[in-house]
Design a protein around this motif. Structure first.
Motif, PDB file in Angstrom:
ATOM      1  N   TYR A  77       0.417 -18.206 -46.381  1.00  0.00           N
ATOM      2  CA  TYR A  77      -0.589 -17.404 -47.074  1.00  0.00           C
ATOM      3  C   TYR A  77      -1.943 -17.825 -46.515  1.00  0.00           C
ATOM      4  O   TYR A  77      -2.269 -19.016 -46.492  1.00  0.00           O
ATOM      5  CB  TYR A  77      -0.527 -17.644 -48.584  1.00  0.00           C
ATOM      6  N   ALA A  78      -2.724 -16.877 -46.058  1.00  0.00           N
ATOM      7  CA  ALA A  78      -4.030 -17.165 -45.459  1.00  0.00           C
ATOM      8  C   ALA A  78      -5.096 -17.201 -46.551  1.00  0.00           C
ATOM      9  O   ALA A  78      -5.636 -16.167 -46.945  1.00  0.00           O
ATOM     10  CB  ALA A  78      -4.374 -16.128 -44.400  1.00  0.00           C
ATOM     11  N   PHE A  79      -5.374 -18.381 -47.061  1.00  0.00           N
ATOM     12  CA  PHE A  79      -6.397 -18.548 -48.092  1.00  0.00           C
ATOM     13  C   PHE A  79      -7.767 -18.228 -47.514  1.00  0.00           C
ATOM     14  O   PHE A  79      -8.107 -18.649 -46.409  1.00  0.00           O
ATOM     15  CB  PHE A  79      -6.408 -19.992 -48.607  1.00  0.00           C
ATOM     16  N   THR A  80      -8.558 -17.487 -48.271  1.00  0.00           N
ATOM     17  CA  THR A  80      -9.938 -17.232 -47.876  1.00  0.00           C
ATOM     18  C   THR A  80     -10.793 -18.417 -48.330  1.00  0.00           C
ATOM     19  O   THR A  80     -10.377 -19.208 -49.194  1.00  0.00           O
ATOM     20  CB  THR A  80     -10.484 -15.957 -48.531  1.00  0.00           C
ATOM     21  N   SER A  81     -11.993 -18.506 -47.798  1.00  0.00           N
ATOM     22  CA  SER A  81     -12.909 -19.563 -48.205  1.00  0.00           C
ATOM     23  C   SER A  81     -13.196 -19.479 -49.705  1.00  0.00           C
ATOM     24  O   SER A  81     -13.247 -20.499 -50.397  1.00  0.00           O
ATOM     25  CB  SER A  81     -14.202 -19.462 -47.396  1.00  0.00           C
ATOM     26  N   ALA A  82     -13.368 -18.270 -50.227  1.00  0.00           N
ATOM     27  CA  ALA A  82     -13.639 -18.096 -51.664  1.00  0.00           C
ATOM     28  C   ALA A  82     -12.456 -18.569 -52.508  1.00  0.00           C
ATOM     29  O   ALA A  82     -12.648 -19.235 -53.539  1.00  0.00           O
ATOM     30  CB  ALA A  82     -13.957 -16.637 -51.966  1.00  0.00           C
ATOM     31  N   GLU A  83     -11.229 -18.239 -52.088  1.00  0.00           N
ATOM     32  CA  GLU A  83     -10.047 -18.697 -52.829  1.00  0.00           C
ATOM     33  C   GLU A  83      -9.950 -20.216 -52.797  1.00  0.00           C
ATOM     34  O   GLU A  83      -9.650 -20.847 -53.815  1.00  0.00           O
ATOM     35  CB  GLU A  83      -8.773 -18.092 -52.229  1.00  0.00           C
ATOM     36  N   VAL A  84     -10.199 -20.798 -51.642  1.00  0.00           N
ATOM     37  CA  VAL A  84     -10.144 -22.252 -51.500  1.00  0.00           C
ATOM     38  C   VAL A  84     -11.144 -22.910 -52.446  1.00  0.00           C
ATOM     39  O   VAL A  84     -10.807 -23.855 -53.161  1.00  0.00           O
ATOM     40  CB  VAL A  84     -10.435 -22.673 -50.043  1.00  0.00           C
ATOM     41  N   ARG A  85     -12.360 -22.391 -52.460  1.00  0.00           N
ATOM     42  CA  ARG A  85     -13.383 -22.974 -53.331  1.00  0.00           C
ATOM     43  C   ARG A  85     -12.963 -22.886 -54.793  1.00  0.00           C
ATOM     44  O   ARG A  85     -13.118 -23.842 -55.554  1.00  0.00           O
ATOM     45  CB  ARG A  85     -14.732 -22.294 -53.094  1.00  0.00           C
ATOM     46  N   THR A  86     -12.396 -21.757 -55.181  1.00  0.00           N
ATOM     47  CA  THR A  86     -11.933 -21.577 -56.564  1.00  0.00           C
ATOM     48  C   THR A  86     -10.827 -22.559 -56.909  1.00  0.00           C
ATOM     49  O   THR A  86     -10.873 -23.234 -57.947  1.00  0.00           O
ATOM     50  CB  THR A  86     -11.446 -20.133 -56.774  1.00  0.00           C
ATOM     51  N   TRP A  87      -9.808 -22.661 -56.046  1.00  0.00           N
ATOM     52  CA  TRP A  87      -8.654 -23.505 -56.353  1.00  0.00           C
ATOM     53  C   TRP A  87      -8.991 -24.996 -56.289  1.00  0.00           C
ATOM     54  O   TRP A  87      -8.537 -25.769 -57.139  1.00  0.00           O
ATOM     55  CB  TRP A  87      -7.457 -23.158 -55.471  1.00  0.00           C
ATOM     56  N   VAL A  88      -9.779 -25.423 -55.314  1.00  0.00           N
ATOM     57  CA  VAL A  88     -10.135 -26.839 -55.233  1.00  0.00           C
ATOM     58  C   VAL A  88     -10.986 -27.228 -56.442  1.00  0.00           C
ATOM     59  O   VAL A  88     -10.780 -28.289 -57.037  1.00  0.00           O
ATOM     60  CB  VAL A  88     -10.844 -27.170 -53.906  1.00  0.00           C
ATOM     61  N   GLN A  89     -11.903 -26.367 -56.848  1.00  0.00           N
ATOM     62  CA  GLN A  89     -12.696 -26.649 -58.047  1.00  0.00           C
ATOM     63  C   GLN A  89     -11.771 -26.724 -59.265  1.00  0.00           C
ATOM     64  O   GLN A  89     -11.918 -27.609 -60.111  1.00  0.00           O
ATOM     65  CB  GLN A  89     -13.767 -25.589 -58.258  1.00  0.00           C
ATOM     66  N   TRP A  90     -10.795 -25.825 -59.352  1.00  0.00           N
ATOM     67  CA  TRP A  90      -9.869 -25.825 -60.487  1.00  0.00           C
ATOM     68  C   TRP A  90      -9.044 -27.117 -60.504  1.00  0.00           C
ATOM     69  O   TRP A  90      -8.858 -27.729 -61.560  1.00  0.00           O
ATOM     70  CB  TRP A  90      -8.965 -24.597 -60.425  1.00  0.00           C
ATOM     71  N   ILE A  91      -8.565 -27.553 -59.334  1.00  0.00           N
ATOM     72  CA  ILE A  91      -7.794 -28.802 -59.260  1.00  0.00           C
ATOM     73  C   ILE A  91      -8.620 -29.965 -59.798  1.00  0.00           C
ATOM     74  O   ILE A  91      -8.104 -30.832 -60.503  1.00  0.00           O
ATOM     75  CB  ILE A  91      -7.338 -29.086 -57.807  1.00  0.00           C
ATOM     76  N   ASN A  92      -9.892 -29.988 -59.476  1.00  0.00           N
ATOM     77  CA  ASN A  92     -10.771 -31.093 -59.863  1.00  0.00           C
ATOM     78  C   ASN A  92     -11.345 -30.961 -61.274  1.00  0.00           C
ATOM     79  O   ASN A  92     -12.027 -31.865 -61.743  1.00  0.00           O
ATOM     80  CB  ASN A  92     -11.909 -31.236 -58.856  1.00  0.00           C
TER      81      ASN A  92
END
Length: 143
Positions: A77-92
């Motif tokens: 799955y090709a994560f976009t930069s926006a998706e990455v920012r959302t998910w990494v923030q959610w993890i933290n």
């Protein structure tokens, strides 16, 4: 955790569908930075995903029944930069506090790491029950 017969997800040719699979087991070992998820697919087959070099993880709403709508795994799955920012923030983040926002530059750095195989993001989007995201160094599949 059993470490035999796992295949790096990047070289698995025929990744099974996890749509409507039930998350039926979790084993977490913080000392070795590993996490293992056991899924029972619709046809009854059991598949295990092993996460090594876990950098961060978060799960919410683990309940009596935990059914996956879909699994998002880089590089499949090709994560976009926006998706990455959302998910990494959610993890933290936690239920009572939201982590600081991830900058656009940091999001692009993560995407670059994913493309180069240095890190792997994983997201379980639920139909019901557990929602989960993991950031790690590698993901392997055991059938």
């Amino acid at each position: 955790m059993d470490t035999g017969e796992y295949t790096d997800i990047r070289i698995v040719q025929d990744l099974p569908s996890f749509h409507d699979a039930e998350l039926c087991g979790i084993e977490h070992d913080p000392e070795t930075r590993s996490l293992e998820l056991r899924f029972r697919r619709v046809g009854g087959e059991v598949e295990l995903l092993r996460f090594s070099g876990v950098i961060g993880q978060r799960m919410v709403d683990f309940a009596g029944q935990n059914v996956a709508s879909r699994l998002l795994i880089s590089p499949r799955y090709a994560f976009t930069s926006a998706e990455v920012r959302t998910w990494v923030q959610w993890i933290n983040s936690r239920d009572d506090s939201k982590a600081p926002a991830i900058s656009e530059d940091k999001g692009e750095e993560y995407v670059s790491d994913f493309r180069a195989g240095r890190r792997v993001p994983f997201v379980l989007e639920p139909s019901c029950g557990a929602e989960l995201a993991v950031l790690c160094e590698s993901v392997s599949l055991k059938r």
